[in-house]
Design a protein around this motif. Structure first.
Motif, PDB file in Angstrom:
ATOM      1  N   LYS A  52      18.614 -37.493  18.808  1.00 57.95           N
ATOM      2  CA  LYS A  52      19.716 -35.750  18.611  1.00 57.95           C
ATOM      3  C   LYS A  52      19.854 -34.347  19.777  1.00 57.95           C
ATOM      4  O   LYS A  52      20.037 -34.371  19.753  1.00 57.95           O
ATOM      5  CB  LYS A  52      19.060 -35.151  17.632  1.00 57.95           C
ATOM      6  CG  LYS A  52      20.139 -36.741  15.711  1.00 57.95           C
ATOM      7  CD  LYS A  52      19.601 -36.654  14.852  1.00 57.95           C
ATOM      8  CE  LYS A  52      19.621 -37.326  13.673  1.00 57.95           C
ATOM      9  NZ  LYS A  52      19.479 -37.070  12.318  1.00 57.95           N
ATOM     10  N   THR A  53      17.892 -34.707  19.983  1.00 47.05           N
ATOM     11  CA  THR A  53      17.534 -33.444  20.595  1.00 47.05           C
ATOM     12  C   THR A  53      18.045 -33.303  22.271  1.00 47.05           C
ATOM     13  O   THR A  53      17.961 -32.336  22.776  1.00 47.05           O
ATOM     14  CB  THR A  53      16.012 -32.302  20.151  1.00 47.05           C
ATOM     15  OG1 THR A  53      15.324 -33.404  20.191  1.00 47.05           O
ATOM     16  CG2 THR A  53      16.316 -32.359  18.748  1.00 47.05           C
ATOM     17  N   MET A  54      17.815 -34.063  22.940  1.00 45.44           N
ATOM     18  CA  MET A  54      17.340 -34.083  24.165  1.00 45.44           C
ATOM     19  C   MET A  54      17.832 -35.830  24.876  1.00 45.44           C
ATOM     20  O   MET A  54      18.021 -36.580  24.628  1.00 45.44           O
ATOM     21  CB  MET A  54      16.122 -34.356  24.842  1.00 45.44           C
ATOM     22  CG  MET A  54      15.183 -34.840  24.242  1.00 45.44           C
ATOM     23  SD  MET A  54      13.687 -35.597  24.752  1.00 45.44           S
ATOM     24  CE  MET A  54      13.016 -35.804  23.967  1.00 45.44           C
ATOM     25  N   HIS A  55      18.382 -35.983  25.487  1.00 51.27           N
ATOM     26  CA  HIS A  55      19.055 -37.358  26.783  1.00 51.27           C
ATOM     27  C   HIS A  55      18.049 -37.821  26.603  1.00 51.27           C
ATOM     28  O   HIS A  55      16.429 -37.297  27.487  1.00 51.27           O
ATOM     29  CB  HIS A  55      19.595 -36.522  27.527  1.00 51.27           C
ATOM     30  CG  HIS A  55      21.413 -36.469  28.566  1.00 51.27           C
ATOM     31  ND1 HIS A  55      21.910 -37.362  27.650  1.00 51.27           N
ATOM     32  CD2 HIS A  55      21.839 -35.714  28.226  1.00 51.27           C
ATOM     33  CE1 HIS A  55      23.244 -37.477  27.475  1.00 51.27           C
ATOM     34  NE2 HIS A  55      23.139 -35.796  27.788  1.00 51.27           N
ATOM     35  N   VAL A  56      17.286 -39.121  26.078  1.00 53.88           N
ATOM     36  CA  VAL A  56      16.094 -39.322  26.234  1.00 53.88           C
ATOM     37  C   VAL A  56      16.209 -40.803  27.903  1.00 53.88           C
ATOM     38  O   VAL A  56      14.841 -41.436  27.716  1.00 53.88           O
ATOM     39  CB  VAL A  56      16.288 -40.929  24.963  1.00 53.88           C
ATOM     40  CG1 VAL A  56      16.438 -40.249  23.570  1.00 53.88           C
ATOM     41  CG2 VAL A  56      17.567 -41.900  25.292  1.00 53.88           C
ATOM     42  N   GLU A 106      14.976 -37.957  16.065  1.00 57.05           N
ATOM     43  CA  GLU A 106      14.883 -37.280  16.170  1.00 57.05           C
ATOM     44  C   GLU A 106      15.200 -36.642  17.853  1.00 57.05           C
ATOM     45  O   GLU A 106      15.757 -35.836  18.101  1.00 57.05           O
ATOM     46  CB  GLU A 106      13.281 -35.987  15.531  1.00 57.05           C
ATOM     47  CG  GLU A 106      13.601 -36.100  14.311  1.00 57.05           C
ATOM     48  CD  GLU A 106      13.845 -37.392  13.405  1.00 57.05           C
ATOM     49  OE1 GLU A 106      12.631 -38.053  14.154  1.00 57.05           O
ATOM     50  OE2 GLU A 106      13.940 -37.644  12.656  1.00 57.05           O
ATOM     51  N   GLU A 107      14.082 -37.181  18.635  1.00 59.94           N
ATOM     52  CA  GLU A 107      14.583 -37.177  19.731  1.00 59.94           C
ATOM     53  C   GLU A 107      15.784 -37.600  20.593  1.00 59.94           C
ATOM     54  O   GLU A 107      16.701 -36.886  21.549  1.00 59.94           O
ATOM     55  CB  GLU A 107      13.446 -38.469  20.588  1.00 59.94           C
ATOM     56  CG  GLU A 107      12.334 -38.377  20.482  1.00 59.94           C
ATOM     57  CD  GLU A 107      11.233 -39.081  21.265  1.00 59.94           C
ATOM     58  OE1 GLU A 107      10.089 -38.749  21.442  1.00 59.94           O
ATOM     59  OE2 GLU A 107      11.854 -40.264  20.607  1.00 59.94           O
TER      60      GLU A 107
END
Length: 160
Positions: A139-143, A136-137
């Motif tokens: 998919k939703t943001m640059h880690v 989920e992380e």
């Protein structure tokens, strides 16, 4: 890597049939010295060193003496725990070569990137920066700041 002017020092973790057979074969070379043997119990470590006629019996991995090579010859289901303790205890010096003998798990321990990272960091091997993120992380943001490579924890392939 090894100084040809001195004996190669090795330690054995796991002194069952395989460990003792390897030690006997290695000890046939006059340029090899068995430093320590760590087995499931101190009594079994003592028995192994008596049978081999070499090495210091130790009760725990933390008591291993400085060696050039460390052989891990424990059952497959103990390899990860031994590698983790070695990495976290800092008992190994920089440049120590660790060899494990496994039936089924030979590559699966290395394929677990979290365990492999702990082992490599414990051995002070330079590795790329890394972190664990949920799908989920990712998919939703640059880690992390790009560019970066995303690899599954258990598989060998990269994503993206």
């Amino acid at each position: 890597m090894f100084d040809s002017q001195r004996a190669v020092k090795f330690s054995m973790i796991g002194a069952g049939r395989l460990g003792k057979t390897l030690a006997v074969a290695l000890l046939q070379n006059s340029h090899v010295e068995l430093r320590a043997v760590c087995n499931a119990t101190l009594a079994s470590s003592i028995a192994a060193t008596q049978q081999l006629g070499a090495g210091k019996p130790v009760a725990t991995l933390a008591q291993l003496e400085s060696s050039d090579l460390v052989w891990i010859t424990v059952p497959d289901d103990h390899i990860e725990a031994v590698a983790t303790v070695l990495a976290e205890s800092k008992v190994l010096k920089t440049g120590t070569v660790v060899i494990h003998c496994s039936g089924v798990l030979s590559s699966s321990v290395a394929m677990d990137k979290v365990v492999a990272r702990r082992v490599f960091e414990g051995l002070r091997i330079n590795i790329a920066k890394g972190a664990v993120f949920t799908p989920e992380e990712i998919k939703t943001m640059h880690v992390m700041p790009p560019p970066y490579v995303i690899k599954p924890i258990w598989d060998g392939s990269s994503l993206g």
